[in-house]
Design a protein around this motif. Structure first.
Motif, short mmCIF file in Angstrom:
data_model
loop_
_atom_site.label_atom_id
_atom_site.label_comp_id
_atom_site.label_asym_id
_atom_site.label_seq_id
_atom_site.Cartn_x
_atom_site.Cartn_y
_atom_site.Cartn_z
N GLY A 100 0.81 -1.21 0.00
CA GLY A 100 0.00 0.00 0.00
C GLY A 100 0.84 1.26 0.00
N LEU A 101 1.93 1.24 0.76
CA LEU A 101 2.83 2.39 0.80
C LEU A 101 3.50 2.62 -0.55
N GLN A 102 3.94 1.55 -1.17
CA GLN A 102 4.59 1.68 -2.48
C GLN A 102 3.63 2.25 -3.52
N ASN A 103 2.37 1.88 -3.41
CA ASN A 103 1.36 2.43 -4.30
C ASN A 103 1.22 3.93 -4.07
N GLU A 104 1.19 4.34 -2.81
CA GLU A 104 1.05 5.76 -2.48
C GLU A 104 2.26 6.56 -2.96
N LEU A 105 3.43 5.94 -2.93
CA LEU A 105 4.66 6.62 -3.34
C LEU A 105 4.87 6.58 -4.85
N GLY A 106 4.00 5.87 -5.55
CA GLY A 106 4.11 5.79 -7.00
C GLY A 106 5.17 4.84 -7.51
N LEU A 107 5.65 3.93 -6.64
CA LEU A 107 6.66 2.96 -7.05
C LEU A 107 6.05 1.84 -7.89
N LEU A 108 4.78 1.61 -7.68
CA LEU A 108 4.02 0.66 -8.48
C LEU A 108 2.56 1.10 -8.46
N ARG A 109 1.74 0.43 -9.22
CA ARG A 109 0.34 0.83 -9.35
C ARG A 109 -0.56 -0.34 -9.01
N LEU A 110 -1.30 -0.20 -7.92
CA LEU A 110 -2.27 -1.23 -7.53
C LEU A 110 -3.50 -1.17 -8.43
N ILE A 111 -3.99 -2.34 -8.82
CA ILE A 111 -5.26 -2.44 -9.52
C ILE A 111 -6.29 -2.92 -8.51
N HIS A 112 -7.32 -2.12 -8.32
CA HIS A 112 -8.34 -2.44 -7.32
C HIS A 112 -9.53 -3.14 -7.96
N SER A 113 -10.28 -3.85 -7.14
CA SER A 113 -11.46 -4.56 -7.62
C SER A 113 -12.44 -3.59 -8.27
N GLY A 114 -12.92 -3.94 -9.45
CA GLY A 114 -13.89 -3.13 -10.15
C GLY A 114 -13.29 -2.02 -11.01
N GLU A 115 -11.99 -1.82 -10.89
CA GLU A 115 -11.32 -0.76 -11.65
C GLU A 115 -10.93 -1.28 -13.05
N ARG A 116 -11.06 -0.42 -14.05
CA ARG A 116 -10.67 -0.76 -15.40
C ARG A 116 -9.54 0.17 -15.85
N LEU A 117 -8.47 -0.42 -16.31
CA LEU A 117 -7.37 0.33 -16.89
C LEU A 117 -7.35 0.06 -18.39
N TYR A 118 -7.00 1.09 -19.18
CA TYR A 118 -6.99 0.93 -20.62
C TYR A 118 -5.64 1.31 -21.20
N PHE A 119 -5.20 0.50 -22.16
CA PHE A 119 -3.97 0.75 -22.89
C PHE A 119 -4.31 0.70 -24.37
N GLN A 120 -3.76 1.66 -25.11
CA GLN A 120 -4.15 1.75 -26.52
C GLN A 120 -2.96 2.18 -27.37
N ASP A 121 -2.84 1.57 -28.55
CA ASP A 121 -1.92 2.06 -29.56
C ASP A 121 -2.66 2.10 -30.88
N GLN A 122 -1.93 2.20 -31.96
CA GLN A 122 -2.60 2.34 -33.27
C GLN A 122 -3.31 1.06 -33.71
N ASN A 123 -2.99 -0.07 -33.06
CA ASN A 123 -3.55 -1.35 -33.48
C ASN A 123 -4.69 -1.86 -32.61
N VAL A 124 -4.65 -1.59 -31.30
CA VAL A 124 -5.54 -2.29 -30.39
C VAL A 124 -5.77 -1.48 -29.11
N ARG A 125 -6.92 -1.71 -28.50
CA ARG A 125 -7.25 -1.10 -27.21
C ARG A 125 -7.52 -2.25 -26.24
N VAL A 126 -6.81 -2.26 -25.11
CA VAL A 126 -6.85 -3.36 -24.16
C VAL A 126 -7.38 -2.88 -22.81
N GLN A 127 -8.27 -3.66 -22.25
CA GLN A 127 -8.79 -3.42 -20.90
C GLN A 127 -8.10 -4.39 -19.94
#
Length: 337
Positions: A100-127
């Protein structure tokens, strides 16, 4: 767009009882190799399936030693919390843990339940979604943890830190079976928590994988024989292509895992299984279910809880597959060489 997925790293500053090598140095070598692979494959991010730490609050020295290796990948790290990352395996304690501390400090990124992250380039969009470990996982409706819906994406990847498997291991085991999550819309479900992993499973084009832990903690025969690997998820061509990358820095299992304790336990398991099999044939114990019978005979034999659980699993497998006891996986599991 590419990702590297790894899980169950169990970073710690002391060696497990079953290891006979320098566990700390060996683990750092693996993480260094993961970072190198991330740079070579030019990945977008690292995905971690949980249990980054073996204890919820490791020392700063231990944290700096290991996290520096992962940060050398020079890409973001997205992670879900595993049971070892939490105090008392309680998700509510996450803010009071190192993760939890590392998440707060920005050293890594926690994915929480129900949260959607998206990544996109010219070919594809990923959830990308994730379900961290919690006290009710594999006990409540599995769809709440394992099934997701796709929204505004081409592909969906879902990570879960839970006991997902093909079938029941023994009566009363807390687990989720593949068939219970078939309604998920995730194109790729990445399971963790069960260190041994399982064979890849595909259902109507949806893939379910557990590649196994990055570390080997137990002296189980499966643990000695299985590959230690990460998963390359390649979407650069507009479709999901998966490639397992065995780590070159990993020594053969028999060189790092001590079998002495396992051989002793094997004898105890065989003795208890024989007693259980005898009891099941007698009139005195006819009324008892298998799980209750194991506890009764286990108490009489003074067997540890670990021995009882292994005996329960073994008798259950034998009785359901109608395999002769002498040829069962009890013998195979503890076979030497």
């Amino acid at each position: 767009m590419r990702f590297i997925y790894l899980t169950d790293t169990h970073c710690r500053g002391t060696p497990p009882v079953n290891r006979k090598d320098d566990y700390v140095t060996a683990l750092r070598a693996k993480l260094n190799e993961v970072a190198l692979l991330a740079r070579e494959w030019e990945v977008t991010a690292l995905l971690h399936g949980g249990d980054l730490w073996d204890l919820p609050n490791p020392s700063i020295k231990v944290v700096n030693y290991f996290i520096s290796s992962l940060k050398a990948a020079q890409v973001p790290i997205y992670i879900i919390a595993g049971n070892h990352d939490l105090r008392g395996q309680d998700l509510n304690t996450l803010p009071h843990t190192m993760l939890g501390l590392q998440n707060e400090l920005g050293l890594l990124r926690l994915i929480h339940s129900g949260e959607r992250l998206y990544f996109q380039d010219q070919n594809v969009r990923v959830q990308i979604t994730g379900q961290p470990y919690h006290l009710e996982i594999d006990q409540r409706d599995p769809r709440l943890d394992y099934c997701v819906q796709k929204q505004n994406c081409d592909y969906a990847i879902h990570m879960v830190h839970g006991m997902l498997m093909a079938e029941e291991r023994y009566p009363g085991s807390q687990h989720t079976q593949f068939s219970q999550i078939y309604e998920t819309e995730a194109d790729l479900t990445l399971a963790s928590h069960m260190h041994f992993g399982f064979p890849d499973h595909n259902y109507q084009g949806k893939q379910i994988l557990n590649i196994g832990a990055l570390v080997r903690l137990s002296n189980h025969l499966v643990e000695i024989q299985r590959p230690v690997q990460v998963l390359l998820i390649d979407l650069s061509g507009g479709q999901i292509e998966l490639r397992k990358l065995p780590l070159k820095s990993v020594l053969p299992g028999h060189q790092v895992l001590d079998r002495g304790i396992a051989e002793q336990m094997a004898g105890q398991v065989r003795k208890l299984v024989a007693a259980i099999q005898w009891a099941r044939e007698t009139r005195e114990f006819k009324e008892y279910g298998l799980k209750e019978l194991v506890e009764i005979i286990g108490n009489q034999e003074g067997a540890s809880q670990k021995v009882r659980m292994e005996a329960l699993r073994s008798v259950y497998v034998v009785s359901h597959r109608q395999v002769d006891l002498e040829k069962s996986d009890i013998e195979a599991k503890f076979r030497i060489g």
